[in-house]
Design a protein around this motif. Sequence first.
Motif, PDB file in Angstrom:
ATOM      1  N   LEU A  40      -5.254  -5.765   0.461  1.00  0.00           N
ATOM      2  CA  LEU A  40      -4.011  -6.532   0.537  1.00  0.00           C
ATOM      3  C   LEU A  40      -3.033  -5.886   1.516  1.00  0.00           C
ATOM      4  O   LEU A  40      -2.343  -6.584   2.278  1.00  0.00           O
ATOM      5  N   ASP A  41      -2.997  -4.569   1.510  1.00  0.00           N
ATOM      6  CA  ASP A  41      -2.114  -3.846   2.428  1.00  0.00           C
ATOM      7  C   ASP A  41      -2.501  -4.122   3.879  1.00  0.00           C
ATOM      8  O   ASP A  41      -1.632  -4.305   4.748  1.00  0.00           O
ATOM      9  N   GLU A  42      -3.787  -4.166   4.149  1.00  0.00           N
ATOM     10  CA  GLU A  42      -4.251  -4.420   5.517  1.00  0.00           C
ATOM     11  C   GLU A  42      -3.937  -5.852   5.949  1.00  0.00           C
ATOM     12  O   GLU A  42      -3.604  -6.102   7.118  1.00  0.00           O
ATOM     13  N   ILE A  43      -4.005  -6.779   5.014  1.00  0.00           N
ATOM     14  CA  ILE A  43      -3.616  -8.164   5.307  1.00  0.00           C
ATOM     15  C   ILE A  43      -2.130  -8.219   5.666  1.00  0.00           C
ATOM     16  O   ILE A  43      -1.721  -8.874   6.634  1.00  0.00           O
ATOM     17  N   LYS A  46      -1.410  -6.933   9.152  1.00  0.00           N
ATOM     18  CA  LYS A  46      -1.753  -7.891  10.202  1.00  0.00           C
ATOM     19  C   LYS A  46      -0.691  -8.971  10.330  1.00  0.00           C
ATOM     20  O   LYS A  46      -0.311  -9.367  11.446  1.00  0.00           O
ATOM     21  N   VAL A  47      -0.200  -9.466   9.209  1.00  0.00           N
ATOM     22  CA  VAL A  47       0.851 -10.491   9.256  1.00  0.00           C
ATOM     23  C   VAL A  47       2.091  -9.944   9.954  1.00  0.00           C
ATOM     24  O   VAL A  47       2.688 -10.616  10.814  1.00  0.00           O
ATOM     25  N   ILE A  48       2.485  -8.734   9.595  1.00  0.00           N
ATOM     26  CA  ILE A  48       3.661  -8.115  10.214  1.00  0.00           C
ATOM     27  C   ILE A  48       3.467  -7.994  11.724  1.00  0.00           C
ATOM     28  O   ILE A  48       4.343  -8.364  12.518  1.00  0.00           O
ATOM     29  N   ALA A  49       2.311  -7.494  12.128  1.00  0.00           N
ATOM     30  CA  ALA A  49       2.031  -7.326  13.556  1.00  0.00           C
ATOM     31  C   ALA A  49       1.978  -8.673  14.278  1.00  0.00           C
ATOM     32  O   ALA A  49       2.495  -8.815  15.394  1.00  0.00           O
ATOM     33  N   ASP A  50       1.345  -9.669  13.656  1.00  0.00           N
ATOM     34  CA  ASP A  50       1.223 -10.980  14.279  1.00  0.00           C
ATOM     35  C   ASP A  50       2.584 -11.634  14.529  1.00  0.00           C
ATOM     36  O   ASP A  50       2.727 -12.474  15.435  1.00  0.00           O
TER      37      ASP A  50
END
Length: 278
Positions: A40-43, A46-50
């Motif tokens: 979940l942390d990795e998801i 990715k959202v933050i970076a995107d």
Amino acid sequence: MVEIKTPEQIARMRAAGLVVAAIHEATTAAAVPGVSTKDLDEIAAKVIADHGAKPNFLGYGGFPGNICTSVNDVVVHGIPDRRTVLKDGDIISIDAGAIVDGWHGDAAVTCFVGGGHAPALIELSRVTEESMWAGIAAFRKGHRLEDISRAVESYIRRQPRPSSGKYGIVEDYGGHGIGSEMHMDPHLLNYVSKKRGRGIKLVPGVCLAIEPMVTLGSPATHVMDDEWTVRTDDGSWASHWEHSIALTEEGPIVLTAPDGGRAKLAEYGITTAPDPLG
């Protein structure tokens, strides 16, 4: 010492809040049996970076995750890891934040993993979430900080008692100011304390994170050896809900809700301010 925001700064906080909403949409959808909290942390990362944003949890005081993942009897500040794998029947609080152009968003949701949850757990989450909205509805021009605390506590106290005997309102943690930093003055209690007085007067430009934490037992908690994870003393399960809100000349706007809080606050007869991002 309370930071008063301009309309332009509130617009940037709204942008950060929408990133937080996107994190919650992605992570709650992924919170199924067999998924680790690190997944979940990795998801979330990715959202933050995107979105071209930055995480505000990662590195905060040494915290090692992009989000907090608090499972079952963990109230807040659970650290994502590979060892914690979600199981059918678990509940998890996902506390997420993001920074856009130096301005912060912060919100938390409690979600259910799989199915077969006891009605008491479903009711616990409902009561916690609705107490948050009662507090948000009290976030009005001319009110005092204590009015929010009273609204949160009063809502919880009015609910039918669970089979465990009572709802525990966690006292060691609460809401806070938010803006150019994630945690700022004022500290917001989820109950009324005569020792604290009525608190600041609520005026346009004040931004708060309102976040009740409620247990199915004692409100007493302790911090684990990792110096972050907060667990209930009696092992009772907990729920945590949070939104960041701004008060404007035209009313409140829930910065971390996709619709700005319009639908829920309409139930209280409150019209939200126009979305600064259109």
